[in-house]
Design an enzyme around this catalytic site. Structure first.
Site, PDB file in Angstrom:
ATOM      1  N   CYS A 187      42.561  -2.080  10.020  1.00 41.75           N
ATOM      2  CA  CYS A 187      41.432  -2.240   9.099  1.00 41.75           C
ATOM      3  C   CYS A 187      41.169  -3.720   8.845  1.00 41.75           C
ATOM      4  O   CYS A 187      42.097  -4.528   8.858  1.00 41.75           O
ATOM      5  CB  CYS A 187      41.713  -1.547   7.762  1.00 41.75           C
ATOM      6  SG  CYS A 187      41.822   0.251   7.853  1.00 41.75           S
TER       7      CYS A 187
ATOM      8  N   CYS B  71      48.410  -5.409   9.190  1.00 43.39           N
ATOM      9  CA  CYS B  71      47.958  -4.421  10.173  1.00 43.39           C
ATOM     10  C   CYS B  71      46.615  -4.820  10.774  1.00 43.39           C
ATOM     11  O   CYS B  71      45.731  -5.322  10.081  1.00 43.39           O
ATOM     12  CB  CYS B  71      47.855  -3.049   9.508  1.00 43.39           C
ATOM     13  SG  CYS B  71      47.287  -1.737  10.606  1.00 43.39           S
TER      14      CYS B  71
ATOM     15  N   ASN C  59      29.060  17.528  22.545  1.00 42.19           N
ATOM     16  CA  ASN C  59      28.947  17.361  21.093  1.00 42.19           C
ATOM     17  C   ASN C  59      27.494  17.398  20.617  1.00 42.19           C
ATOM     18  O   ASN C  59      27.195  17.979  19.572  1.00 42.19           O
ATOM     19  CB  ASN C  59      29.602  16.038  20.688  1.00 42.19           C
ATOM     20  CG  ASN C  59      29.709  15.843  19.192  1.00 42.19           C
ATOM     21  OD1 ASN C  59      30.314  16.655  18.504  1.00 42.19           O
ATOM     22  ND2 ASN C  59      29.123  14.769  18.682  1.00 42.19           N
TER      23      ASN C  59
ATOM     24  N   PHE D 279      25.882  10.687  28.983  1.00 41.92           N
ATOM     25  CA  PHE D 279      27.205  10.405  28.404  1.00 41.92           C
ATOM     26  C   PHE D 279      27.568  11.534  27.427  1.00 41.92           C
ATOM     27  O   PHE D 279      27.952  11.295  26.285  1.00 41.92           O
ATOM     28  CB  PHE D 279      27.228   9.049  27.682  1.00 41.92           C
ATOM     29  CG  PHE D 279      26.690   7.901  28.483  1.00 41.92           C
ATOM     30  CD1 PHE D 279      27.520   7.171  29.327  1.00 41.92           C
ATOM     31  CD2 PHE D 279      25.353   7.542  28.398  1.00 41.92           C
ATOM     32  CE1 PHE D 279      27.022   6.101  30.061  1.00 41.92           C
ATOM     33  CE2 PHE D 279      24.846   6.475  29.125  1.00 41.92           C
ATOM     34  CZ  PHE D 279      25.690   5.750  29.965  1.00 41.92           C
TER      35      PHE D 279
ATOM     36  N   GLU E 206      27.793  13.455  32.588  1.00 43.06           N
ATOM     37  CA  GLU E 206      29.029  12.764  32.211  1.00 43.06           C
ATOM     38  C   GLU E 206      29.677  12.195  33.467  1.00 43.06           C
ATOM     39  O   GLU E 206      29.554  12.759  34.558  1.00 43.06           O
ATOM     40  CB  GLU E 206      29.977  13.746  31.503  1.00 43.06           C
ATOM     41  CG  GLU E 206      31.322  13.187  31.104  1.00 43.06           C
ATOM     42  CD  GLU E 206      31.220  11.958  30.219  1.00 43.06           C
ATOM     43  OE1 GLU E 206      31.863  10.951  30.570  1.00 43.06           O
ATOM     44  OE2 GLU E 206      30.507  11.992  29.203  1.00 43.06           O
TER      45      GLU E 206
ATOM     46  N   ASP F 226      27.768   8.893  38.114  1.00 42.13           N
ATOM     47  CA  ASP F 226      28.127   7.540  37.694  1.00 42.13           C
ATOM     48  C   ASP F 226      26.904   6.912  37.032  1.00 42.13           C
ATOM     49  O   ASP F 226      25.961   6.505  37.710  1.00 42.13           O
ATOM     50  CB  ASP F 226      28.574   6.720  38.906  1.00 42.13           C
ATOM     51  CG  ASP F 226      28.925   5.280  38.533  1.00 42.13           C
ATOM     52  OD1 ASP F 226      28.955   4.966  37.325  1.00 42.13           O
ATOM     53  OD2 ASP F 226      29.167   4.477  39.453  1.00 42.13           O
TER      54      ASP F 226
ATOM     55  N   CYS G  85      49.082   5.368   6.052  1.00 38.72           N
ATOM     56  CA  CYS G  85      47.793   4.990   6.650  1.00 38.72           C
ATOM     57  C   CYS G  85      46.714   5.767   5.902  1.00 38.72           C
ATOM     58  O   CYS G  85      46.356   6.881   6.285  1.00 38.72           O
ATOM     59  CB  CYS G  85      47.763   5.310   8.147  1.00 38.72           C
ATOM     60  SG  CYS G  85      46.265   4.717   8.982  1.00 38.72           S
TER      61      CYS G  85
ATOM     62  N   CYS H  30      28.076   2.759  19.580  1.00 44.12           N
ATOM     63  CA  CYS H  30      29.242   2.301  18.817  1.00 44.12           C
ATOM     64  C   CYS H  30      29.397   0.788  18.909  1.00 44.12           C
ATOM     65  O   CYS H  30      30.402   0.238  18.448  1.00 44.12           O
ATOM     66  CB  CYS H  30      30.513   3.002  19.302  1.00 44.12           C
ATOM     67  SG  CYS H  30      30.871   2.762  21.047  1.00 44.12           S
TER      68      CYS H  30
END
Length: 444
Positions: free
Chosen positions: A92, A89, A311, A306, A327, A354, A171, A402
């Site tokens: 991971c 897979c 959140n 963003f 956003e 943008d 999973c 991220c």
């Protein structure tokens, strides 16, 4: 006109088997790094200090990639992967390490990138934000492939570096409420009349329970809808369909989905196609740390770039005088605005812009004075809006990322503009994978 062709090189080493390859260290993506013919050789699944037999799978001018054929001498850190699909897979890539070792690799990788791209590097990282190593994912997308020969539909994640699907049975990184749906969902999808015209299926978890989102390229028949309704009732799930447009339609169960951030008494509504942080527990801790690092005060005016569904924006609104969320997608702006109204937050406003454009200063919201800024961009980073942020001269800039590579790159810009890297930390949003979430605080 004459055309000239360059013959393919005859000394390609692709598919060659190399013996007694020693792994020197791991890179920031968790790959083993060795050297062959005076250039880097990246090996998935390898650990520092291991002696391997390696097959070359890709050979470039500046580097090569290989896969393990045999482990001659294993690292003491190597463990047996918990998932039976791990070797095939592509989901991971660090299950051969325990969680503590995974955290160390990611921490070392984050510091290494800052050493390469930023002038000033902290001596150490802040304490990492961690939680469960397994059963944490509240979202997952499985591919669907119809075999015309045997008339069967395969459901699964993709093999590593391939478009081929594995035959998913379990999973273990999924929430148990989602993992248990894999076997019955495969049976359902193979029972549908339109099974040859399905794109993918997503599983997600909301406060209203498990959610299934089915992408279908052909209109669902009445018998198909009956099967879906029965499945929803039996499995106690909320079932949505998505045709050619991006709009999702509730076919069975609860249509209105939401998740809570209880520490700030916030409820955020969303649709199955909206972006959600995959790890709910880490997300709550991430929001809490962001609020602490920003040292929010009642008279603060905060800019959240963003912002998505709100959140970060909505919890911030509980603490400060005003907050503006920006956003790029108007639908998300509308959703965030509705979420502010749902939570009776009059001091949070949202705008579409943008954020990769050059005219941010001309936006109607841009002339406000913001003394603190939070940004949480996608993997591409936020390079195009850093000059605008610095121009506003906020005392605190909190960057959630991220992708540590673009965070390190963007940090250099802020450092060049006179800001100090005050804190840098890792958030283990994606255990068992080399992906990492990180947070940096800049003060000036």
């Amino acid at each position: 006109m004459a055309q000239f062709f360059k013959a393919a090189p005859t000394n390609s080493i692709k598919n060659h088997i190399l013996k007694n390859i020693k792994v020197e260290k791991l890179d920031h993506r968790g790959r083993g790094l060795a050297y062959f013919q005076n250039k880097p050789l990246f090996i998935d699944g390898a650990l520092a200090g291991e002696l391997l037999e390696v097959q070359i799978v890709e050979s470039k001018k500046r580097y090569s990639k290989g896969k393990i054929k045999k482990i001659i001498k294993a690292s003491e850190l190597r463990i047996t992967a918990a998932c039976p699909h791990y070797q095939e897979c592509g989901g991971c890539d660090l299950q051969h390490l325990n969680q503590a070792a995974q955290i160390q690799i990611k921490s070392d990788g984050l510091l290494s990138l800052f050493q390469r791209f930023a002038k000033k590097v902290p001596q150490q990282l802040e304490k990492p934000i961690i939680d469960k190593a397994w059963e944490y994912r509240r979202t997952a997308r499985f591919g669907l492939q119809f075999d015309k020969k045997n008339k069967q539909l395969k459901m699964g994640l993709r093999r590593a570096q391939s478009n081929e699907l594995i035959d998913q049975k379990v999973c273990p990184v999924l929430l148990p409420e989602l993992e248990c749906l894999i076997p019955p969902l495969k049976i359902l999808l193979n029972s549908l009349q339109c099974k040859a015209h399905l794109g993918h299926v997503e599983l997600l978890y909301a406060d209203q329970g498990a959610v299934v989102l089915l992408r279908h390229m052909k209109t669902l028949t009445s018998p198909d809808l009956q099967l879906i309704t029965a499945f929803s009732a039996l499995q106690k799930v909320n079932f949505f369909g998505q045709a050619s447009s991006n709009q999702s339609v509730c076919l069975a169960g609860e249509a209105n989905l939401s998740y809570r951030l209880p520490e700030w008494d916030c409820s955020l509504s969303f649709t199955p196609t909206d972006f959600l942080q995959v790890n709910s527990d880490i997300n709550k801790k991430m929001v809490s740390q962001a609020m602490q690092w920003l040292a929010l005060e009642k008279n603060d005016s905060v800019l959240d770039l963003f912002c998505g569904l709100g959140n970060f924006t909505l919890p911030i609104a509980r603490q400060v005088e005003s907050v503006v969320g920006i956003e790029g997608v108007q639908q998300m702006v509308d959703r965030a605005t509705a979420n502010a109204q749902l939570n009776n937050l009059q001091n949070a406003r949202f705008y579409q812009a943008d954020l990769s454009g050059e005219n941010l200063i001309e936006q109607e919201w841009a002339n406000q004075n913001f003394n603190k800024v939070l940004l949480d961009p996608a993997r591409a980073g936020a390079l195009d809006c850093l000059a605008f942020i610095a121009q506003k001269k906020p005392s605190h800039i909190l960057y959630v990322s991220c992708d540590p590579l673009t965070l390190a790159r963007d940090s250099q810009v802020l450092l060049d503009k006179g800001y100090k890297l005050d804190k840098l930390g890792l958030l283990d949003m994606f255990p068992q994978t080399a992906h990492m979430e990180s947070m940096a605080l800049f003060t000036g």
